[in-house]
Design a protein around this motif. Structure first.
Motif, PDB file in Angstrom:
ATOM      1  N   ALA A  36      16.683 -26.471 -14.427  1.00 47.17           N
ATOM      2  CA  ALA A  36      16.482 -25.562 -13.467  1.00 47.17           C
ATOM      3  C   ALA A  36      15.189 -25.065 -13.368  1.00 47.17           C
ATOM      4  CB  ALA A  36      17.635 -24.493 -13.674  1.00 47.17           C
ATOM      5  N   PHE A  37      14.602 -24.574 -14.390  1.00 50.77           N
ATOM      6  CA  PHE A  37      13.196 -24.140 -14.738  1.00 50.77           C
ATOM      7  C   PHE A  37      12.250 -25.279 -14.263  1.00 50.77           C
ATOM      8  CE2 PHE A  37      13.849 -20.777 -17.952  1.00 50.77           C
ATOM      9  CZ  PHE A  37      12.899 -19.873 -17.111  1.00 50.77           C
ATOM     10  N   GLY A  38      12.521 -26.565 -14.351  1.00 53.24           N
ATOM     11  CA  GLY A  38      11.704 -27.632 -13.753  1.00 53.24           C
ATOM     12  C   GLY A  38      11.563 -27.745 -12.309  1.00 53.24           C
ATOM     13  N   ASN A  39      12.655 -27.243 -11.522  1.00 53.46           N
ATOM     14  CA  ASN A  39      12.577 -27.275 -10.057  1.00 53.46           C
ATOM     15  C   ASN A  39      13.448 -25.926  -9.580  1.00 53.46           C
ATOM     16  OD1 ASN A  39      12.778 -27.715  -7.424  1.00 53.46           O
ATOM     17  ND2 ASN A  39      12.966 -29.947  -7.609  1.00 53.46           N
ATOM     18  N   LEU A  40      12.591 -25.033  -9.365  1.00 56.26           N
ATOM     19  CA  LEU A  40      13.225 -23.685  -9.155  1.00 56.26           C
ATOM     20  C   LEU A  40      13.696 -23.551  -7.634  1.00 56.26           C
ATOM     21  CD1 LEU A  40      10.841 -21.197 -10.714  1.00 56.26           C
ATOM     22  CD2 LEU A  40      13.302 -21.833 -11.489  1.00 56.26           C
ATOM     23  N   PHE A  41      13.081 -24.391  -6.903  1.00 53.50           N
ATOM     24  CA  PHE A  41      13.643 -24.360  -5.410  1.00 53.50           C
ATOM     25  C   PHE A  41      15.178 -25.038  -5.347  1.00 53.50           C
ATOM     26  CE2 PHE A  41      14.150 -27.066  -1.487  1.00 53.50           C
ATOM     27  CZ  PHE A  41      14.160 -25.922  -0.639  1.00 53.50           C
ATOM     28  N   ILE A  42      15.219 -26.104  -6.139  1.00 51.70           N
ATOM     29  CA  ILE A  42      16.511 -26.970  -6.090  1.00 51.70           C
ATOM     30  C   ILE A  42      17.681 -25.942  -6.681  1.00 51.70           C
ATOM     31  CG2 ILE A  42      18.022 -28.806  -7.030  1.00 51.70           C
ATOM     32  CD1 ILE A  42      15.691 -30.529  -6.347  1.00 51.70           C
ATOM     33  N   ALA A  43      17.168 -25.294  -7.797  1.00 53.78           N
ATOM     34  CA  ALA A  43      17.963 -24.437  -8.536  1.00 53.78           C
ATOM     35  C   ALA A  43      18.312 -23.114  -7.539  1.00 53.78           C
ATOM     36  CB  ALA A  43      17.477 -23.725  -9.512  1.00 53.78           C
ATOM     37  N   THR A  44      17.687 -22.682  -6.818  1.00 52.20           N
ATOM     38  CA  THR A  44      17.839 -21.484  -5.811  1.00 52.20           C
ATOM     39  C   THR A  44      18.831 -21.877  -4.817  1.00 52.20           C
ATOM     40  OG1 THR A  44      15.676 -20.577  -6.093  1.00 52.20           O
ATOM     41  CG2 THR A  44      16.773 -20.262  -4.006  1.00 52.20           C
ATOM     42  N   VAL A  45      18.870 -23.365  -4.250  1.00 54.86           N
ATOM     43  CA  VAL A  45      19.676 -23.908  -3.099  1.00 54.86           C
ATOM     44  C   VAL A  45      21.014 -24.075  -3.950  1.00 54.86           C
ATOM     45  CG1 VAL A  45      20.174 -25.889  -1.798  1.00 54.86           C
ATOM     46  CG2 VAL A  45      17.964 -25.145  -1.879  1.00 54.86           C
ATOM     47  N   ALA A  46      21.065 -24.413  -5.011  1.00 49.97           N
ATOM     48  CA  ALA A  46      22.256 -24.563  -5.765  1.00 49.97           C
ATOM     49  C   ALA A  46      23.086 -23.430  -5.885  1.00 49.97           C
ATOM     50  CB  ALA A  46      22.089 -25.277  -7.042  1.00 49.97           C
ATOM     51  N   SER A  47      22.280 -22.244  -6.600  1.00 53.07           N
ATOM     52  CA  SER A  47      22.923 -20.948  -6.421  1.00 53.07           C
ATOM     53  C   SER A  47      23.451 -20.384  -5.214  1.00 53.07           C
ATOM     54  CB  SER A  47      21.945 -20.005  -6.989  1.00 53.07           C
ATOM     55  OG  SER A  47      20.842 -19.738  -6.371  1.00 53.07           O
ATOM     56  N   VAL A  48      22.781 -20.689  -4.087  1.00 49.77           N
ATOM     57  CA  VAL A  48      22.963 -20.382  -2.867  1.00 49.77           C
ATOM     58  C   VAL A  48      24.484 -21.032  -2.362  1.00 49.77           C
ATOM     59  CG1 VAL A  48      22.738 -20.469  -0.228  1.00 49.77           C
ATOM     60  CG2 VAL A  48      20.864 -19.560  -1.862  1.00 49.77           C
ATOM     61  N   TYR A  49      24.613 -22.413  -2.806  1.00 49.70           N
ATOM     62  CA  TYR A  49      25.801 -23.087  -2.600  1.00 49.70           C
ATOM     63  C   TYR A  49      27.052 -22.404  -3.353  1.00 49.70           C
ATOM     64  CZ  TYR A  49      23.439 -26.630   0.279  1.00 49.70           C
ATOM     65  OH  TYR A  49      22.715 -27.331   1.065  1.00 49.70           O
ATOM     66  N   VAL A  50      26.671 -22.002  -4.464  1.00 49.32           N
ATOM     67  CA  VAL A  50      27.769 -21.432  -5.326  1.00 49.32           C
ATOM     68  C   VAL A  50      28.260 -20.219  -4.527  1.00 49.32           C
ATOM     69  CG1 VAL A  50      28.264 -20.307  -7.482  1.00 49.32           C
ATOM     70  CG2 VAL A  50      27.128 -22.727  -7.562  1.00 49.32           C
ATOM     71  N   VAL A  51      27.341 -19.385  -4.059  1.00 52.89           N
ATOM     72  CA  VAL A  51      27.420 -18.010  -3.525  1.00 52.89           C
ATOM     73  C   VAL A  51      28.318 -18.491  -2.218  1.00 52.89           C
ATOM     74  CG1 VAL A  51      26.575 -16.024  -2.309  1.00 52.89           C
ATOM     75  CG2 VAL A  51      25.827 -16.720  -4.693  1.00 52.89           C
ATOM     76  N   GLY A  52      27.975 -19.518  -1.489  1.00 47.74           N
ATOM     77  CA  GLY A  52      28.589 -19.883  -0.558  1.00 47.74           C
ATOM     78  C   GLY A  52      29.857 -20.127  -0.468  1.00 47.74           C
ATOM     79  N   TRP A  53      30.388 -21.030  -1.705  1.00 47.47           N
ATOM     80  CA  TRP A  53      31.801 -21.648  -1.827  1.00 47.47           C
ATOM     81  C   TRP A  53      32.434 -20.142  -2.080  1.00 47.47           C
ATOM     82  CZ3 TRP A  53      34.505 -24.988  -0.560  1.00 47.47           C
ATOM     83  CH2 TRP A  53      33.852 -26.404  -0.495  1.00 47.47           C
ATOM     84  N   LEU A  54      31.931 -19.198  -3.094  1.00 43.65           N
ATOM     85  CA  LEU A  54      32.796 -18.013  -3.246  1.00 43.65           C
ATOM     86  C   LEU A  54      33.055 -17.291  -2.294  1.00 43.65           C
ATOM     87  CD1 LEU A  54      30.724 -16.905  -6.816  1.00 43.65           C
ATOM     88  CD2 LEU A  54      33.020 -18.137  -6.546  1.00 43.65           C
ATOM     89  N   MET A  55      32.132 -17.224  -1.341  1.00 46.72           N
ATOM     90  CA  MET A  55      32.392 -16.317   0.008  1.00 46.72           C
ATOM     91  C   MET A  55      33.324 -17.041   0.823  1.00 46.72           C
ATOM     92  SD  MET A  55      28.564 -14.971   0.807  1.00 46.72           S
ATOM     93  CE  MET A  55      29.093 -13.519   1.862  1.00 46.72           C
ATOM     94  N   LEU A  56      33.329 -18.436   0.989  1.00 51.79           N
ATOM     95  CA  LEU A  56      34.145 -19.180   1.910  1.00 51.79           C
ATOM     96  C   LEU A  56      35.622 -18.822   1.445  1.00 51.79           C
ATOM     97  CD1 LEU A  56      34.312 -20.831   4.034  1.00 51.79           C
ATOM     98  CD2 LEU A  56      34.097 -22.949   2.688  1.00 51.79           C
ATOM     99  N   MET A  57      35.735 -19.047  -0.163  1.00 48.03           N
ATOM    100  CA  MET A  57      37.021 -18.887  -0.825  1.00 48.03           C
ATOM    101  C   MET A  57      37.702 -17.459  -0.808  1.00 48.03           C
ATOM    102  SD  MET A  57      37.193 -21.243  -4.188  1.00 48.03           S
ATOM    103  CE  MET A  57      35.678 -20.614  -4.834  1.00 48.03           C
ATOM    104  N   ALA A  58      36.820 -16.566  -0.665  1.00 45.91           N
ATOM    105  CA  ALA A  58      36.989 -15.159  -0.747  1.00 45.91           C
ATOM    106  C   ALA A  58      37.693 -14.989   0.818  1.00 45.91           C
ATOM    107  CB  ALA A  58      36.032 -14.207  -0.894  1.00 45.91           C
ATOM    108  N   GLY A  59      36.914 -15.549   1.679  1.00 47.41           N
ATOM    109  CA  GLY A  59      37.223 -15.315   3.059  1.00 47.41           C
ATOM    110  C   GLY A  59      38.742 -15.968   3.388  1.00 47.41           C
ATOM    111  N   ALA A  86      34.000 -15.672   5.375  1.00 47.63           N
ATOM    112  CA  ALA A  86      34.269 -17.137   5.663  1.00 47.63           C
ATOM    113  C   ALA A  86      32.883 -17.514   6.576  1.00 47.63           C
ATOM    114  CB  ALA A  86      35.375 -17.554   6.493  1.00 47.63           C
ATOM    115  N   VAL A  87      32.378 -16.835   7.590  1.00 46.41           N
ATOM    116  CA  VAL A  87      31.378 -16.793   8.164  1.00 46.41           C
ATOM    117  C   VAL A  87      30.129 -16.996   7.582  1.00 46.41           C
ATOM    118  CG1 VAL A  87      29.735 -16.171  10.151  1.00 46.41           C
ATOM    119  CG2 VAL A  87      32.350 -16.317  10.570  1.00 46.41           C
ATOM    120  N   ALA A  88      30.084 -15.989   6.558  1.00 49.56           N
ATOM    121  CA  ALA A  88      28.954 -15.735   5.621  1.00 49.56           C
ATOM    122  C   ALA A  88      28.794 -16.912   4.711  1.00 49.56           C
ATOM    123  CB  ALA A  88      29.077 -14.530   4.777  1.00 49.56           C
ATOM    124  N   GLY A  89      29.780 -17.659   4.246  1.00 48.98           N
ATOM    125  CA  GLY A  89      30.000 -18.749   3.448  1.00 48.98           C
ATOM    126  C   GLY A  89      29.527 -19.892   4.053  1.00 48.98           C
TER     127      GLY A  89
END
Length: 184
Positions: A36-59, A86-89
Motif C-alpha cells: 500500500a505504501f508503494g502505491n498510495l493511489f491504488i490503496a486509496t481506490v481499494a479503500s474507496v471500494y471497501v467503503v462502497g461495499w459497506l455502504m451498499l450492504m448497509a443500504g 445504496a446510491v452512495a455505494g
C-alpha cells in the motif's frame, strides 16, 4: 480464582498454541502495508471500494428492514435511508476518484472536529492528571485535519491510501507482538 479468571486462563492457553498464526497474519499485514505504501493511489481506490461495499450492504439491509416496519412514516424513512446508502455505494464504484475526494474532505472535517472537541474536553479537565495528553492528542488531530484540508482536493489521490498503509503496518506489528507474547 474467579470464574472469569479461569475462563481467561483457559482462553489464553488455547490461544497460545496458535501463536504462529498471529505472527503469520502480522507478517502478511506488514507485506500488504508495504505494498500500500508503494502505491498510495491504488490503496486509496481499494479503500474507496471497501467503503462502497459497506455502504451498499448497509443500504440493502436498511431497505429490507423498511419492509418490516409497521408504519408508513418509518417505512419511508428506512427506505429512503437505504436507497441513499445504496446510491452512495454505487457512486463509490462508479467514480472512485470523486468518491475519494469526498471521503478525504469528510476525513479532514472529522479530524478537525474531533480534535477541537478533545482540546475542549481536555481543557475542561485541567486539574486532573493526564489532561495535557488529551489536549495534545486533540491538537495533533486538529492539525492533521487542517493539513489534509489545505491539500484538498489534490491529496485525495493518496491520503486514504496512506491511512490504510499506516493502519496495515500497525496492525501487522500488533499481531506479531501478540503472537510472540503468546509464544512466551
Amino acid at each position: 480464582m474467579t470464574l472469569h479468571g479461569d475462563a481467561l486462563k483457559t482462553a489464553i492457553s488455547q490461544t497460545r498454541a496458535k501463536w504462529g498464526w498471529f505472527v503469520a497474519l502480522g507478517v502478511l499485514l506488514l507485506i500488504f502495508g508495504g505494498i500500500a505504501f508503494g502505491n498510495l493511489f491504488i490503496a486509496t481506490v481499494a479503500s474507496v471500494y471497501v467503503v462502497g461495499w459497506l455502504m451498499l450492504m448497509a443500504g440493502v439491509i436498511e431497505i429490507v428492514h423498511a419492509f418490516g416496519v409497521k408504519t408508513w412514516g418509518r417505512f419511508f424513512y428506512w427506505l429512503l435511508s437505504g436507497l441513499l446508502y445504496a446510491v452512495a455505494g454505487f457512486f463509490a464504484f462508479d467514480n472512485p476518484i470523486l468518491a475519494s475526494t469526498v471521503l478525504t474532505f469528510l476525513l479532514a472535517v472529522a479530524l478537525v472536529a474531533s480534535g477541537v472537541l478533545r482540546v475542549w474536553v481536555g481543557y475542561g479537565h485541567r486539574p486532573e492528571p493526564g489532561w495535557g495528553w488529551i489536549v495534545a492528542a486533540g491538537v495533533i488531530s486538529a492539525l492533521a485535519g487542517l493539513i489534509i484540508a489545505m491539500g484538498w482536493p489534490v491529496n485525495s489521490l493518496w491520503v486514504l491510501g496512506l491511512f490504510l498503509a499506516i493502519d496495515l503496518i500497525f496492525q501487522g506489528w500488533s499481531f506479531i507482538a501478540v503472537g510472540l507474547a503468546l509464544k512466551r
